[in-house]
Motif scaffolding. Structure first.
Motif, PDB file in Angstrom:
ATOM      1  N   GLY A 246       1.903  -2.060   0.637  1.00  0.00           N
ATOM      2  CA  GLY A 246       2.459  -1.197  -0.648  1.00  0.00           C
ATOM      3  C   GLY A 246       1.790  -1.751  -1.815  1.00  0.00           C
ATOM      4  O   GLY A 246       2.422  -1.648  -2.883  1.00  0.00           O
ATOM      5  N   ARG A 247       0.706  -2.331  -1.729  1.00  0.00           N
ATOM      6  CA  ARG A 247      -0.056  -2.658  -3.070  1.00  0.00           C
ATOM      7  C   ARG A 247      -1.300  -1.865  -3.446  1.00  0.00           C
ATOM      8  O   ARG A 247      -1.982  -1.791  -2.437  1.00  0.00           O
ATOM      9  CB  ARG A 247      -0.480  -4.255  -3.066  1.00  0.00           C
ATOM     10  CG  ARG A 247       0.571  -5.142  -3.234  1.00  0.00           C
ATOM     11  CD  ARG A 247       0.480  -6.660  -2.890  1.00  0.00           C
ATOM     12  NE  ARG A 247      -0.735  -7.016  -3.400  1.00  0.00           N
ATOM     13  CZ  ARG A 247      -1.108  -8.308  -3.422  1.00  0.00           C
ATOM     14  NH1 ARG A 247      -0.764  -8.914  -2.378  1.00  0.00           N
ATOM     15  NH2 ARG A 247      -2.535  -8.594  -4.165  1.00  0.00           N
ATOM     16  N   VAL A 248      -1.760  -1.386  -4.545  1.00  0.00           N
ATOM     17  CA  VAL A 248      -2.505  -0.270  -4.752  1.00  0.00           C
ATOM     18  C   VAL A 248      -3.957  -0.950  -4.332  1.00  0.00           C
ATOM     19  O   VAL A 248      -4.726  -0.213  -3.876  1.00  0.00           O
ATOM     20  CB  VAL A 248      -2.514   0.551  -6.184  1.00  0.00           C
ATOM     21  CG1 VAL A 248      -1.029   1.390  -6.203  1.00  0.00           C
ATOM     22  CG2 VAL A 248      -2.376  -0.466  -7.174  1.00  0.00           C
ATOM     23  N   GLU A 249      -4.153  -2.124  -4.672  1.00  0.00           N
ATOM     24  CA  GLU A 249      -5.358  -2.948  -4.612  1.00  0.00           C
ATOM     25  C   GLU A 249      -5.781  -2.975  -3.238  1.00  0.00           C
ATOM     26  O   GLU A 249      -6.935  -2.899  -2.885  1.00  0.00           O
ATOM     27  CB  GLU A 249      -5.501  -4.194  -5.438  1.00  0.00           C
ATOM     28  CG  GLU A 249      -4.500  -5.319  -4.798  1.00  0.00           C
ATOM     29  CD  GLU A 249      -3.074  -5.314  -5.558  1.00  0.00           C
ATOM     30  OE1 GLU A 249      -2.512  -6.339  -5.443  1.00  0.00           O
ATOM     31  OE2 GLU A 249      -2.788  -4.278  -5.956  1.00  0.00           O
ATOM     32  N   LEU A 250      -4.650  -3.088  -2.375  1.00  0.00           N
ATOM     33  CA  LEU A 250      -4.886  -3.181  -0.881  1.00  0.00           C
ATOM     34  C   LEU A 250      -5.114  -1.900  -0.287  1.00  0.00           C
ATOM     35  O   LEU A 250      -5.619  -1.729   0.610  1.00  0.00           O
ATOM     36  CB  LEU A 250      -3.716  -3.774  -0.226  1.00  0.00           C
ATOM     37  CG  LEU A 250      -3.490  -5.288  -0.697  1.00  0.00           C
ATOM     38  CD1 LEU A 250      -2.287  -5.781   0.218  1.00  0.00           C
ATOM     39  CD2 LEU A 250      -4.866  -6.199  -0.081  1.00  0.00           C
ATOM     40  N   VAL A 251      -4.791  -0.922  -1.012  1.00  0.00           N
ATOM     41  CA  VAL A 251      -4.879   0.632  -0.551  1.00  0.00           C
ATOM     42  C   VAL A 251      -6.381   0.784  -0.702  1.00  0.00           C
ATOM     43  O   VAL A 251      -6.997   1.467   0.315  1.00  0.00           O
ATOM     44  CB  VAL A 251      -4.049   1.540  -1.213  1.00  0.00           C
ATOM     45  CG1 VAL A 251      -4.552   3.032  -0.990  1.00  0.00           C
ATOM     46  CG2 VAL A 251      -2.599   1.664  -1.063  1.00  0.00           C
ATOM     47  N   ARG A 252      -6.964   0.429  -1.989  1.00  0.00           N
ATOM     48  CA  ARG A 252      -8.097   0.357  -2.036  1.00  0.00           C
ATOM     49  C   ARG A 252      -9.245  -0.072  -1.124  1.00  0.00           C
ATOM     50  O   ARG A 252     -10.222   0.258  -0.445  1.00  0.00           O
ATOM     51  CB  ARG A 252      -8.753   0.096  -3.419  1.00  0.00           C
ATOM     52  CG  ARG A 252     -10.165   0.121  -3.742  1.00  0.00           C
ATOM     53  CD  ARG A 252     -10.881   1.341  -3.623  1.00  0.00           C
ATOM     54  NE  ARG A 252     -12.228   1.164  -3.823  1.00  0.00           N
ATOM     55  CZ  ARG A 252     -13.081   1.173  -4.996  1.00  0.00           C
ATOM     56  NH1 ARG A 252     -12.368   1.518  -6.151  1.00  0.00           N
ATOM     57  NH2 ARG A 252     -14.185   0.900  -5.104  1.00  0.00           N
ATOM     58  N   ARG A 253      -8.841  -1.342  -0.929  1.00  0.00           N
ATOM     59  CA  ARG A 253      -9.387  -2.309   0.224  1.00  0.00           C
ATOM     60  C   ARG A 253      -9.415  -1.493   1.577  1.00  0.00           C
ATOM     61  O   ARG A 253     -10.464  -1.819   2.334  1.00  0.00           O
ATOM     62  CB  ARG A 253      -8.672  -3.696   0.130  1.00  0.00           C
ATOM     63  CG  ARG A 253      -9.590  -4.810   1.147  1.00  0.00           C
ATOM     64  CD  ARG A 253     -10.846  -5.065   0.049  1.00  0.00           C
ATOM     65  NE  ARG A 253     -11.593  -5.923   0.956  1.00  0.00           N
ATOM     66  CZ  ARG A 253     -12.877  -5.974   1.110  1.00  0.00           C
ATOM     67  NH1 ARG A 253     -13.612  -4.551   0.625  1.00  0.00           N
ATOM     68  NH2 ARG A 253     -13.759  -6.833   1.838  1.00  0.00           N
ATOM     69  N   ALA A 254      -8.309  -1.024   2.003  1.00  0.00           N
ATOM     70  CA  ALA A 254      -8.184  -0.543   3.233  1.00  0.00           C
ATOM     71  C   ALA A 254      -9.274   0.660   3.254  1.00  0.00           C
ATOM     72  O   ALA A 254      -9.959   0.810   4.364  1.00  0.00           O
ATOM     73  CB  ALA A 254      -6.723   0.023   3.522  1.00  0.00           C
TER      74      ALA A 254
END
Length: 349
Positions: A246-254
């Motif tokens: 639930g972290r936006v930087e990890l959404v981008r990384r995904a």
């Protein structure tokens, strides 16, 4: 009766809670066990806005005590796992087999509880952090009596969401490659969903190296403490990447970790209003970003399926319950869950 109440400022275990009798199409359940899910904590920290005062909990199992008029699929004495999905069964979305999209079940919290003369809201149409709760009949799903209720409690959210995201939403196929970012309660169920689906390479990513053993037990073939190493394992990227933090930087990384025709599935809950960005041109190779509500599940079908897979030894539930706490120890359970010391804390009554 006892229950866990959030008043907008603090969480309190109370013993003067009352719940009304079940009405037509409703079921009263004596809750035996309830999993402490991150979503409950998100109500407390404001990530999930919810009216207060509210009885928390949404992942539980117990025994049917009473049924209202018209309820025939369960009777007093039946063991049930509770779904958070109070779908109506008659709207166009339900008719299409998409009960998670039922407009009658979203954003309409009831108030079946009271303390004195003050009504209290019900969280996720469920409120499993109470000795007894009243739910719509469709939410009470009968399970075999030999499935331990402390384990069965976890089916109603963590398993439905994680395994369902793999099987129902992403539709992972045999031989696919999967990356799972975050190995908490949801991430572990994504891992075992990938295992059940026959994924060939399953990469678990978690900053805590102590989680490697349990991640591999649930289905990971590789374990990394950072997404930076994913391309070493999957040079062209992954078919499916599940973001479970639930972290936006990890959404981008995904999104950045996807192979051609890959899809990123968002399961983590960021703060309300959070925005994520991605390179638009990177999406034209048939990539996709998928939201997923409750594993795109059909609980009356999926819960019995997962219970049977558990009985066959193919779905892990007991291993998810890393600690059980009497409801009076809610604050200890909360602290252990927030610190990542347990995969899933279970409250017992």
């Amino acid at each position: 009766m006892r229950g866990v109440v959030f008043d907008g400022t603090r969480v309190e275990v109370v013993d003067d809670l009352a719940v009304r009798e079940p009405g037509p199409g409703e079921v009263r359940v004596a809750v035996a066990a309830a999993g402490l899910c991150h979503s409950d904590l998100s109500v407390v920290d404001g990530t999930i806005p919810f009216p207060v005062p509210v009885v928390l909990g949404h992942e539980g199992a117990g025994v049917v005590e009473a049924v209202g008029a018209g309820v025939t699929h369960v009777v007093p004495g039946d063991h049930v796992a509770l779904s958070t999905l109070a779908n109506c069964g008659t709207c166009p979305e339900c008719d299409r087999g998409r009960p998670t999209m039922c407009r009658e079940a979203i954003g309409r919290p009831g108030r079946p509880f009271s303390r004195g003369d003050r009504p209290l809201y019900q969280f996720a149409c469920n409120s499993a952090f109470a000795e007894r709760t009243v739910v719509r009949a469709v939410q009470a799903v009968r399970i075999p009596g030999d499935v331990p209720l402390t384990s069965a409690a976890l089916i109603g959210c963590g398993v439905l969401t994680g395994v369902g995201a793999v099987l129902n939403r992403a539709r992972v196929d045999r031989g696919d490659s999967v990356v799972v970012i975050g190995t908490g309660g949801i991430g572990l169920n994504v891992l075992q969903g990938a295992r059940l689906a026959g994924a060939l390479t399953v990469v678990a990513v978690d900053a805590n190296p102590a989680k490697e053993a349990v991640a591999r037990r649930f289905g990971a073939t590789e374990f990394l403490t950072s997404t930076e190493g994913v391309r070493d394992v999957l040079p062209t990227g992954a078919d499916h990447v599940f973001e479970c933090v639930g972290r936006v930087e990890l959404v981008r990384r995904a999104v950045d970790l996807l192979d051609r025709h890959g899809q990123a599935v968002l399961l983590g809950m960021p703060p309300a209003g959070a925005e994520a960005s991605f390179v638009v041109s990177a999406m034209f190779l048939d990539k996709a970003i998928l939201g997923c509500r409750y594993g795109s599940s059909r609980p009356q079908r999926d819960i019995p399926l997962y219970a049977e897979l558990y009985r066959q030894g193919r779905l892990l539930l007991d291993e998810l319950v890393t600690a059980a706490y009497p409801v009076e120890d809610f604050e200890k359970a909360r602290a252990d869950a927030e610190a990542g010391r347990v995969a899933r804390a279970v409250l017992t009554f």
